[in-house]
Write an enzyme that holds these catalytic residues in place. Structure first.
Site, PDB file in Angstrom:
ATOM      1  N   ARG A 108       0.643 -12.806   5.312  1.00 21.98           N
ATOM      2  CA  ARG A 108       1.088 -11.444   5.032  1.00 21.98           C
ATOM      3  C   ARG A 108       0.863 -11.076   3.561  1.00 21.98           C
ATOM      4  NH1 ARG A 108       2.211  -6.655   7.510  1.00 21.98           N
ATOM      5  NH2 ARG A 108       3.297  -5.379   5.985  1.00 21.98           N
ATOM      6  N   TYR A 157     -29.823  11.799  12.018  1.00 20.93           N
ATOM      7  CA  TYR A 157     -30.665  10.723  12.575  1.00 20.93           C
ATOM      8  C   TYR A 157     -31.860  10.442  11.669  1.00 20.93           C
ATOM      9  CZ  TYR A 157     -34.916   9.277  15.028  1.00 20.93           C
ATOM     10  OH  TYR A 157     -36.087   8.683  15.347  1.00 20.93           O
ATOM     11  N   ALA A 197       0.833  -1.214   0.000  1.00 23.01           N
ATOM     12  CA  ALA A 197       0.000   0.000   0.000  1.00 23.01           C
ATOM     13  C   ALA A 197       0.864   1.260   0.000  1.00 23.01           C
ATOM     14  CB  ALA A 197      -0.897  -0.019   1.231  1.00 23.01           C
ATOM     15  N   CYS A 231      -5.398  -7.084   3.310  1.00 26.63           N
ATOM     16  CA  CYS A 231      -6.588  -7.084   4.168  1.00 26.63           C
ATOM     17  C   CYS A 231      -7.668  -8.014   3.606  1.00 26.63           C
ATOM     18  CB  CYS A 231      -7.147  -5.663   4.279  1.00 26.63           C
ATOM     19  SG  CYS A 231      -5.871  -4.409   4.486  1.00 26.63           S
TER      20      CYS A 231
HETATM   21  C1  LIG Z   1      -4.303 -10.606   6.701  1.00 25.00           C
HETATM   22  C2  LIG Z   1      -4.170  -9.122   6.870  1.00 25.00           C
HETATM   23  C3  LIG Z   1      -5.305  -8.334   7.060  1.00 25.00           C
HETATM   24  C4  LIG Z   1      -5.188  -6.960   7.230  1.00 25.00           C
HETATM   25  N1  LIG Z   1      -6.321  -6.210   7.374  1.00 25.00           N
HETATM   26  C5  LIG Z   1      -6.226  -4.864   7.431  1.00 25.00           C
HETATM   27  C6  LIG Z   1      -7.414  -4.059   7.445  1.00 25.00           C
HETATM   28  O1  LIG Z   1      -8.544  -4.580   7.382  1.00 25.00           O
HETATM   29  N2  LIG Z   1      -7.282  -2.706   7.502  1.00 25.00           N
HETATM   30  C7  LIG Z   1      -6.049  -2.100   7.523  1.00 25.00           C
HETATM   31  O2  LIG Z   1      -5.977  -0.864   7.540  1.00 25.00           O
HETATM   32  N3  LIG Z   1      -4.901  -2.843   7.504  1.00 25.00           N
HETATM   33  C8  LIG Z   1      -4.964  -4.195   7.451  1.00 25.00           C
HETATM   34  N4  LIG Z   1      -3.814  -4.953   7.392  1.00 25.00           N
HETATM   35  C9  LIG Z   1      -2.498  -4.278   7.494  1.00 25.00           C
HETATM   36  C10 LIG Z   1      -2.057  -3.729   6.165  1.00 25.00           C
HETATM   37  O3  LIG Z   1      -2.244  -4.681   5.168  1.00 25.00           O
HETATM   38  C11 LIG Z   1      -0.587  -3.312   6.237  1.00 25.00           C
HETATM   39  O4  LIG Z   1      -0.442  -2.351   7.248  1.00 25.00           O
HETATM   40  C12 LIG Z   1      -0.124  -2.716   4.929  1.00 25.00           C
HETATM   41  O5  LIG Z   1      -0.307  -3.630   3.890  1.00 25.00           O
HETATM   42  C13 LIG Z   1       1.344  -2.326   5.008  1.00 25.00           C
HETATM   43  O6  LIG Z   1       1.745  -1.888   3.747  1.00 25.00           O
HETATM   44  P1  LIG Z   1       3.278  -1.615   3.420  1.00 25.00           P
HETATM   45  O7  LIG Z   1       3.293  -1.088   2.009  1.00 25.00           O
HETATM   46  O8  LIG Z   1       3.898  -0.809   4.474  1.00 25.00           O
HETATM   47  O9  LIG Z   1       4.012  -3.026   3.511  1.00 25.00           O
HETATM   48  P2  LIG Z   1       3.910  -4.392   2.724  1.00 25.00           P
HETATM   49  O10 LIG Z   1       2.559  -4.651   2.210  1.00 25.00           O
HETATM   50  O11 LIG Z   1       4.538  -5.396   3.640  1.00 25.00           O
HETATM   51  O12 LIG Z   1       4.865  -4.194   1.475  1.00 25.00           O
HETATM   52  C14 LIG Z   1       6.263  -4.233   1.588  1.00 25.00           C
HETATM   53  C15 LIG Z   1       6.833  -4.398   0.216  1.00 25.00           C
HETATM   54  O13 LIG Z   1       8.230  -4.234   0.257  1.00 25.00           O
HETATM   55  C16 LIG Z   1       8.834  -5.186  -0.592  1.00 25.00           C
HETATM   56  N5  LIG Z   1      10.237  -5.320  -0.193  1.00 25.00           N
HETATM   57  C17 LIG Z   1      10.742  -5.439   1.061  1.00 25.00           C
HETATM   58  N6  LIG Z   1      12.094  -5.478   1.008  1.00 25.00           N
HETATM   59  C18 LIG Z   1      12.440  -5.384  -0.292  1.00 25.00           C
HETATM   60  C19 LIG Z   1      13.674  -5.361  -0.975  1.00 25.00           C
HETATM   61  N7  LIG Z   1      14.841  -5.430  -0.343  1.00 25.00           N
HETATM   62  N8  LIG Z   1      13.647  -5.273  -2.320  1.00 25.00           N
HETATM   63  C20 LIG Z   1      12.480  -5.192  -3.006  1.00 25.00           C
HETATM   64  N9  LIG Z   1      11.297  -5.197  -2.397  1.00 25.00           N
HETATM   65  C21 LIG Z   1      11.273  -5.287  -1.066  1.00 25.00           C
HETATM   66  C22 LIG Z   1       7.960  -6.403  -0.425  1.00 25.00           C
HETATM   67  O14 LIG Z   1       8.156  -7.277  -1.493  1.00 25.00           O
HETATM   68  C23 LIG Z   1       6.584  -5.751  -0.423  1.00 25.00           C
HETATM   69  O15 LIG Z   1       6.156  -5.519  -1.736  1.00 25.00           O
HETATM   70  C24 LIG Z   1      -3.899  -6.348   7.217  1.00 25.00           C
HETATM   71  C25 LIG Z   1      -2.746  -7.127   7.034  1.00 25.00           C
HETATM   72  C26 LIG Z   1      -2.880  -8.500   6.845  1.00 25.00           C
HETATM   73  C27 LIG Z   1      -1.630  -9.323   6.631  1.00 25.00           C
END
Ligand SMILES: Cc1cc2nc3c(=O)[nH]c(=O)nc-3n(C[C@H](O)[C@H](O)[C@H](O)COP(=O)(O)OP(=O)(O)OC[C@H]3O[C@@H](n4cnc5c(N)ncnc54)[C@H](O)[C@@H]3O)c2cc1C
Length: 449
Positions: free
Chosen positions: A130, A427, A12, A44
């Site tokens: 994840r 309401y 995201a 999510c």
């Molecule tokens: C099952 C589940 C349900 C969830 N439900 C909700 C919800 O309902 N509402 C809500 O607000 N949040 C929810 N979350 C939390 C939310 O999904 C996360 O907070 C959010 O996706 C974080 O996004 P991010 O971009 O920080 O990290 P991530 O989605 O972890 O992305 C990290 C990215 O970095 C890349 N990366 C890392 N290191 C390297 C590297 N060295 N080289 C190249 N690429 C790299 C990875 O490949 C990945 O693409 C949920 C999470 C899960 C797992």
């Protein structure tokens, strides 16, 4: 010459940062590297694919790399890990051996699931949740799974427990704390939720840290609280840790909560000094709480998107800041919605804030209108300032609007008195009682302050 911007990560935060950079600069050269195969999807949604409500993982992918190339002129390189990074020389290398240079960079490297260091954690069938790849691994093992153990009763653990239950599995949730959603919900509210989920057939083993996972090749049982729970699958929903591989490589300062410390512009520090042309967003950072004097980990998709916007805008030469967060959240669990915002009582204590609480109980519609569902709202105020600092809801429906309403008030620093006297609500009988349960909770709070 056009500015060269690199974004690392396709979650995201990263996807939003790349798009925000493009909005800020029409001619920047934007490249995004991700080690993932899939991009632009919401983790999510994974529990709903496991449950079968969404037919497949392809459905949750919003856009392809081609879309980003054609519509936004952003180059997305999937399955390409950034293996080394030098932010002084502004160079990096990727897993395909290529070297790249940049003018500014966004690190949106997210988090990884914490796998507790217990015997058997590497057995087949012990799975984190994840990414889409994790979701696919879980789904491929479901056919020969009768019983599953979910390690961790946080929101993700509970969503996965119900998903597997609805998919016909016997499910046991094992939690080391005495309540579900331990960090961000108070026990009285969490108990209502646990009761509901238990009524749907999910078993709970509370106050029982997992001490071992047993099996020969594939998992056969989990040991927790001195007892064995037979299972063929263990879902690790044991919390997320910031992915610090690259931040550590370049010596960024890591904060007290184990994530990268950033300024309001989402720039990191190195030995206390701001690092130029580097921005971070998403689960890899800690940010400031809007309701307590200190850092917090938001770890939400909604926060990652807003941070990505700020990081991408700044990386492209604009100026944006990220304010303190309330970290409003909501989850749909069985026939109930649970939501929260700001501080729980426990978190408030962690920050040294004494709280006073008000509770409202009622219905989501006027008493005489058919189909109203039970709703319980809890509001917390700082006992010293009377400022609203937290709220939690367990409701049959419509928790989101109510928690957003409370969040808006809290972010503006509203006191219980101001909320009670000056905050209006719309309401009509099919949508709320004439005095909404949120107001009932605040009235109860005012009698105690
Ligand atoms: C099952 C589940 C349900 C969830 N439900 C909700 C919800 O309902 N509402 C809500 O607000 N949040 C929810 N979350 C939390 C939310 O999904 C996360 O907070 C959010 O996706 C974080 O996004 P991010 O971009 O920080 O990290 P991530 O989605 O972890 O992305 C990290 C990215 O970095 C890349 N990366 C890392 N290191 C390297 C590297 N060295 N080289 C190249 N690429 C790299 C990875 O490949 C990945 O693409 C949920 C999470 C899960 C797992």
């Amino acid at each position: 010459m056009a500015k060269r911007i690199i974004v690392i990560g396709s979650g995201a935060a990263g996807m939003t940062a790349a798009s925000a950079a493009r909005k800020q600069s029409a001619d920047a050269e934007i490249t995004l590297f991700t080690e993932d195969e899939h991009i632009a999807y919401s983790p999510c949604a994974i529990p709903y694919v496991i449950e079968g409500k969404i037919p497949d993982f392809e459905s949750i992918v919003m856009h392809t790399p081609q879309f980003y190339k054609e519509k936004r002129n952003i180059e997305v390189r999937t399955m390409t890990k950034v293996t080394s990074l030098d932010v002084d020389k502004k160079t990096l290398t990727t897993s395909d051996g290529q070297a790249h240079t940049f003018d500014s960079i966004v690190l949106a490297t997210g988090g990884t699931v914490f796998m507790p260091p217990v015997e058997g954690v590497k057995l087949k069938g012990v799975l984190p949740v994840r990414s889409i790849s994790d979701g696919k691994a879980i789904r491929s093992m479901m056919a020969d799974t009768r019983s599953a153990v979910i390690a961790g009763a946080g929101v993700i653990g509970l969503e996965m427990a119900l998903a597997l239950k609805h998919a016909g599995k016997q499910v046991t949730v094992v939690e080391m704390f005495p309540q579900v959603i331990p960090r961000i919900m108070d026990k009285d509210m969490a108990d209502l939720l646990q009761e509901h989920i238990a009524s749907l057939g999910v078993e709970f083993v509370m106050s029982a840290p997992i001490t071992a996972i047993k099996g020969k090749e594939r998992v056969e049982a989990v040991v927790a609280g001195g007892k064995e729970y037979p299972c063929q699958m263990v879902i690790m929903a044991t919390g997320v840790r910031a992915n610090l591989e690259l931040p550590n490589m370049i010596g960024l300062d890591v904060g007290a909560l184990g994530a990268v410390r950033v300024s309001a512009t989402l720039q990191p520090y190195r030995k206390g000094r701001l690092v130029k042309d580097v921005y971070l967003a998403g689960d890899v950072i800690q940010c400031e709480s809007a309701l307590a004097p200190g850092p917090t980990m938001s770890q939400l998709g909604s926060s990652a998107v807003r941070q990505g916007d700020v990081a991408g805008t700044n990386a492209a030469g604009g100026y944006a800041t990220y304010p303190g967060v309330a970290s409003a959240w909501v989850s749909h669990l069985g026939d109930v919605q649970a939501a929260g915002t700001g501080l729980s009582k426990g978190l408030a204590e962690y920050y040294g804030i004494r709280t006073v609480e008000g509770i409202g109980k009622g219905l989501t519609k006027a008493r005489y209108y058919p189909g109203g569902k039970k709703i319980v709202v809890k509001v917390l105020a700082d006992a010293a300032t009377h400022r609203l600092i937290g709220a939690q809801i367990v409701s049959g429906e419509d928790a989101t609007g109510r928690i957003n309403w409370l969040t808006a008030a809290m972010l503006k620093g509203v006191s219980a008195e101001e909320f009670g006297n000056a905050f209006e609500n719309a309401y009509c009988p099919p949508t709320s009682m004439v005095k909404d349960v949120v107001n009932v909770a605040v009235e109860d709070l005012l009698t105690k302050l």
